[in-house]
Write an enzyme that holds these catalytic residues in place. Sequence first.
Site, PDB file in Angstrom:
ATOM      1  N   HIS A   4       0.814  -1.222   0.000  1.00  0.00           N
ATOM      2  CA  HIS A   4       0.000   0.000   0.000  1.00  0.00           C
ATOM      3  C   HIS A   4       0.846   1.269   0.000  1.00  0.00           C
ATOM      4  CE1 HIS A   4       0.355  -0.133   4.541  1.00  0.00           C
ATOM      5  NE2 HIS A   4       0.418   1.168   4.365  1.00  0.00           N
TER       6      HIS A   4
ATOM      7  N   ASP B 231       0.256  -7.589   1.748  1.00  0.00           N
ATOM      8  CA  ASP B 231       0.675  -6.193   1.749  1.00  0.00           C
ATOM      9  C   ASP B 231       2.190  -6.058   1.670  1.00  0.00           C
ATOM     10  OD1 ASP B 231       0.250  -3.496   1.655  1.00  0.00           O
ATOM     11  OD2 ASP B 231       0.083  -3.225   3.829  1.00  0.00           O
TER      12      ASP B 231
ATOM     13  N   SER C  27       5.197   2.273   8.016  1.00  0.00           N
ATOM     14  CA  SER C  27       4.693   1.181   7.198  1.00  0.00           C
ATOM     15  C   SER C  27       5.743   0.682   6.221  1.00  0.00           C
ATOM     16  CB  SER C  27       3.466   1.660   6.415  1.00  0.00           C
ATOM     17  OG  SER C  27       2.780   0.576   5.851  1.00  0.00           O
TER      18      SER C  27
END
Length: 479
Positions: A112, A143, A217
Amino acid sequence: MRRACLLRYAATAGLGLAALLAPAPGFAKGPVSVADIAEGLQDAVVNISTTQTLKERNGSPPGRKGPKTSPFDELFDDFFDEEGPDGSPRKVSSLGSGFVIDPSGLIVTNNHVIEGADEIIVNFTDGSKLKVIKILGHDPETDLALLQVKPRKPLKAITFGDSSILRVGDWVMAIGNPFGLGGSLTVGVVSAVKRDINAGPYDNFIQTDAAINRGNSGGPLFNMDGQVVGVNTAIISPTGGSIGIGFAVPSNTAVRVLNQLKEFGETRRGWLGVHVQNVTDEMASTLGLEEPMGALVASVAPEGPAGSAGIKPRDVILDFGGQSIRNMRDLPRAVANGTVGADVLLKVLRDGELLDLTVTLGRLPASEDDEAIETEDSDGVKELLGLTIEPLTADLRAKFEISGTVDGVVVTAVDPDSPAAKKRIEVGDVIVEVTQEAVHRPEEVVARLRAVEKSGRRKILFLLANADGDLRLVNVPIS
């Protein structure tokens, strides 16, 4: 004499004060420092900056799956959002984290973080920058993404450790780029393992209280040997900041996916071809089980691997290739991790009899990459967009007085503050079609929603029927 006594007392008092102020040997420097470990790792942790052009003036970047206040917050941070005139394209720039796994220029981050990006730049701790020349592969289900840069000299790389030996209470360390503050380090413990947060069919997260925030992230979670045991992916945060509940993809999962991305440019997951659900307390005794366990087969794809192996509806799968199946969520992970084309031994309970069946594992078709095995709660209930939806059973048809000519998925609850409520969707309405495709089960609605999210669209089109069968189209915002 008196003065001498006073001096002697003062000297004694001074010694006593010094003794009181002196730190105890065990607490002289606080807890054991991780500085030596971190020093050898920070050069391999990078900041990822991306830029993409959005044609739609309103709405959030495609990479974001929910608003900033959503419970399962992503850690990817928008730092620049410039809107042009009405209807004109706008550019969105974002920050995330990543880490080098090969000196030749292979870098891991979250899918993402880079999804939909027009340009990806990798920023190193020494101030140098490299443009990503190729996305070798990405996997939305876990992911993860694998990027390639072309360095002028070999890069500092880090190695993966074994996440399967992690225990609750083990110390871990996160390094990343929270809120654009590169090279930030935090320390915490493993709070839980094998955590399922309903993000997808393969959930198996490490939970940690090491402070991770937006921008972390895609960054690494290290053990105290300086090995990567997880890839930071999500947080629970009602405020947008760390509250001590973060989640990382286990390294063992990441290594398997990244090896496939490197070799094939895609993931190649196993496929069984069954639809399963949990065994409830009420079902257990009927099925011949002392306690609820296993994955109950609700249906079998006739031409799938399971059908060819002789698996039937009402079978309970208790073991897959030596892996115990405690509940339905265990099976998709086990199957996905299997080798395509390999023969796998299953232990199946059928009518109270334990059977050994051998299945030749198929490959999950690309069109079905949302999940290798469909799963649902025992009653089929799903929640999405502020709606609670359920299969249209005879009891619910009678309860809401729904015409026999209406078929689809019934709405049984509506959050009054949800976008669906603002579109006047009501309890008792039936979802007949989603994006012009008929739906008959809640999981089909979920699958259509996922497909719309992945396409980058901001709204989903429902065809609804009321109890009398009157139809209307409703366009519901996704976030």
